[in-house]
Design a protein around this motif. Structure first.
Motif, PDB file in Angstrom:
ATOM      1  N   GLU A   1     -18.406  -4.473  31.650  1.00 15.09           N
ATOM      2  CA  GLU A   1     -18.302  -2.892  31.837  1.00 15.09           C
ATOM      3  C   GLU A   1     -17.014  -2.517  32.628  1.00 15.09           C
ATOM      4  O   GLU A   1     -16.595  -3.264  33.304  1.00 15.09           O
ATOM      5  N   LEU A   2     -16.306  -1.588  32.021  1.00 19.33           N
ATOM      6  CA  LEU A   2     -15.047  -1.255  32.301  1.00 19.33           C
ATOM      7  C   LEU A   2     -14.959   0.170  33.428  1.00 19.33           C
ATOM      8  O   LEU A   2     -15.962   0.621  33.170  1.00 19.33           O
ATOM      9  N   ALA A   3     -14.253   0.165  34.138  1.00 21.00           N
ATOM     10  CA  ALA A   3     -14.112   1.484  35.119  1.00 21.00           C
ATOM     11  C   ALA A   3     -13.930   2.577  34.025  1.00 21.00           C
ATOM     12  O   ALA A   3     -14.673   3.513  34.513  1.00 21.00           O
ATOM     13  N   SER A   4     -13.723   2.453  32.970  1.00 17.91           N
ATOM     14  CA  SER A   4     -13.530   3.715  32.170  1.00 17.91           C
ATOM     15  C   SER A   4     -14.809   4.257  31.639  1.00 17.91           C
ATOM     16  O   SER A   4     -15.022   5.400  31.088  1.00 17.91           O
ATOM     17  N   GLY A   5     -15.663   3.434  31.716  1.00 17.46           N
ATOM     18  CA  GLY A   5     -17.376   3.800  31.236  1.00 17.46           C
ATOM     19  C   GLY A   5     -17.240   3.129  29.738  1.00 17.46           C
ATOM     20  O   GLY A   5     -18.435   3.076  29.153  1.00 17.46           O
ATOM     21  N   LYS A   6     -16.242   2.392  29.246  1.00 19.31           N
ATOM     22  CA  LYS A   6     -16.646   1.858  27.926  1.00 19.31           C
ATOM     23  C   LYS A   6     -17.069   0.280  28.281  1.00 19.31           C
ATOM     24  O   LYS A   6     -16.991   0.004  29.414  1.00 19.31           O
ATOM     25  N   THR A   7     -17.484  -0.454  27.283  1.00 23.04           N
ATOM     26  CA  THR A   7     -18.092  -1.700  27.418  1.00 23.04           C
ATOM     27  C   THR A   7     -17.530  -2.656  26.488  1.00 23.04           C
ATOM     28  O   THR A   7     -17.137  -2.095  25.355  1.00 23.04           O
ATOM     29  N   ILE A   8     -16.866  -3.713  26.732  1.00 25.72           N
ATOM     30  CA  ILE A   8     -16.551  -4.886  26.251  1.00 25.72           C
ATOM     31  C   ILE A   8     -17.481  -5.933  26.139  1.00 25.72           C
ATOM     32  O   ILE A   8     -18.242  -6.157  26.776  1.00 25.72           O
ATOM     33  N   VAL A   9     -17.875  -6.318  24.457  1.00 21.56           N
ATOM     34  CA  VAL A   9     -18.827  -7.405  24.565  1.00 21.56           C
ATOM     35  C   VAL A   9     -18.033  -8.343  23.757  1.00 21.56           C
ATOM     36  O   VAL A   9     -17.027  -8.057  22.424  1.00 21.56           O
ATOM     37  N   VAL A  10     -17.968  -9.541  23.978  1.00 19.98           N
ATOM     38  CA  VAL A  10     -17.524 -10.609  23.111  1.00 19.98           C
ATOM     39  C   VAL A  10     -18.599 -11.303  22.593  1.00 19.98           C
ATOM     40  O   VAL A  10     -19.686 -11.781  23.115  1.00 19.98           O
ATOM     41  N   GLN A  11     -18.516 -11.604  21.379  1.00 20.17           N
ATOM     42  CA  GLN A  11     -19.758 -12.176  20.559  1.00 20.17           C
ATOM     43  C   GLN A  11     -19.112 -13.389  19.617  1.00 20.17           C
ATOM     44  O   GLN A  11     -18.109 -13.269  19.242  1.00 20.17           O
ATOM     45  N   GLY A  12     -19.850 -14.441  19.682  1.00 17.09           N
ATOM     46  CA  GLY A  12     -19.338 -15.496  18.865  1.00 17.09           C
ATOM     47  C   GLY A  12     -20.125 -16.639  18.905  1.00 17.09           C
ATOM     48  O   GLY A  12     -21.529 -16.735  19.547  1.00 17.09           O
ATOM     49  N   ILE A  13     -19.796 -17.677  18.143  1.00 15.18           N
ATOM     50  CA  ILE A  13     -20.482 -19.008  18.053  1.00 15.18           C
ATOM     51  C   ILE A  13     -19.621 -19.790  19.052  1.00 15.18           C
ATOM     52  O   ILE A  13     -18.443 -20.229  18.595  1.00 15.18           O
ATOM     53  N   PHE A  14     -20.239 -20.178  20.118  1.00 19.64           N
ATOM     54  CA  PHE A  14     -19.525 -21.160  21.087  1.00 19.64           C
ATOM     55  C   PHE A  14     -19.901 -22.589  20.891  1.00 19.64           C
ATOM     56  O   PHE A  14     -21.198 -23.152  20.576  1.00 19.64           O
ATOM     57  N   ASP A  15     -18.735 -23.334  20.953  1.00 19.87           N
ATOM     58  CA  ASP A  15     -18.920 -24.797  20.577  1.00 19.87           C
ATOM     59  C   ASP A  15     -18.869 -25.526  21.876  1.00 19.87           C
ATOM     60  O   ASP A  15     -18.171 -25.636  22.779  1.00 19.87           O
ATOM     61  N   LYS A  16     -20.076 -25.935  22.309  1.00 20.24           N
ATOM     62  CA  LYS A  16     -20.360 -26.450  23.791  1.00 20.24           C
ATOM     63  C   LYS A  16     -19.597 -27.682  24.088  1.00 20.24           C
ATOM     64  O   LYS A  16     -19.115 -27.943  25.211  1.00 20.24           O
ATOM     65  N   SER A  17     -19.466 -28.763  22.938  1.00 22.68           N
ATOM     66  CA  SER A  17     -18.687 -29.895  23.246  1.00 22.68           C
ATOM     67  C   SER A  17     -17.341 -29.730  23.285  1.00 22.68           C
ATOM     68  O   SER A  17     -16.544 -30.608  23.958  1.00 22.68           O
ATOM     69  N   ALA A  18     -16.728 -28.806  22.504  1.00 23.36           N
ATOM     70  CA  ALA A  18     -15.266 -28.336  22.626  1.00 23.36           C
ATOM     71  C   ALA A  18     -14.921 -27.159  23.691  1.00 23.36           C
ATOM     72  O   ALA A  18     -14.005 -27.134  24.014  1.00 23.36           O
ATOM     73  N   ASN A  19     -15.791 -26.695  24.234  1.00 25.01           N
ATOM     74  CA  ASN A  19     -15.804 -25.695  25.284  1.00 25.01           C
ATOM     75  C   ASN A  19     -15.099 -24.639  24.741  1.00 25.01           C
ATOM     76  O   ASN A  19     -14.081 -23.917  25.704  1.00 25.01           O
ATOM     77  N   LYS A  20     -15.179 -23.977  23.633  1.00 20.42           N
ATOM     78  CA  LYS A  20     -14.345 -22.975  23.208  1.00 20.42           C
ATOM     79  C   LYS A  20     -15.200 -22.295  21.818  1.00 20.42           C
ATOM     80  O   LYS A  20     -16.187 -22.983  21.523  1.00 20.42           O
ATOM     81  N   PHE A  21     -14.697 -21.011  21.676  1.00 19.41           N
ATOM     82  CA  PHE A  21     -15.511 -20.451  20.491  1.00 19.41           C
ATOM     83  C   PHE A  21     -14.911 -21.030  19.218  1.00 19.41           C
ATOM     84  O   PHE A  21     -13.737 -20.978  18.981  1.00 19.41           O
TER      85      PHE A  21
END
Length: 102
Positions: free
Chosen positions: A54-74
């Motif tokens: 949640e941003l102070a401006s009232g807007k919302t940022i959502v990161v959506q993805g397929i996360f690779d747990k073994s590589a520790n990255k999206f």
């Protein structure tokens, strides 16, 4: 710990383009995940993840993805900026900034 994970996940897609939506809904996110369902279903190291900020401006940022747990990255992700978030999505994220979808 959750804040550190959320910050890491948000930073890992910082360079990607931002998709703007007026009202972000669960169905919008689910549709994207369904198109990539086989990648998660057949690989135990992959997880369908959303991170909300949640941003102070009232807007919302959502990161959506397929996360690779073994590589520790999206493997694949997108950053969404929303003017509003529907109540169902707020409920899903009510107790956690990071949600793993199944």
């Amino acid at each position: 710990m959750v804040v550190e994970i959320a910050a890491f996940l948000l930073a890992s897609v910082a360079a990607s383009a931002v998709l703007w939506v007026t009202v972000l809904t669960v169905s919008f996110l689910v549709d994207w995940f369904q198109e990539r369902a086989a990648r998660v279903r057949f690989d135990a190291d992959k997880a369908a993840v959303t991170v909300i900020e949640e941003l102070a401006s009232g807007k919302t940022i959502v990161v959506q993805g397929i996360f690779d747990k073994s590589a520790n990255k999206f493997d694949e992700s997108r950053k969404i900026e929303a003017g509003q978030v529907d109540p169902e999505l707020r409920r899903v994220h009510s107790n956690h900034k990071v949600v793993i979808w199944s």
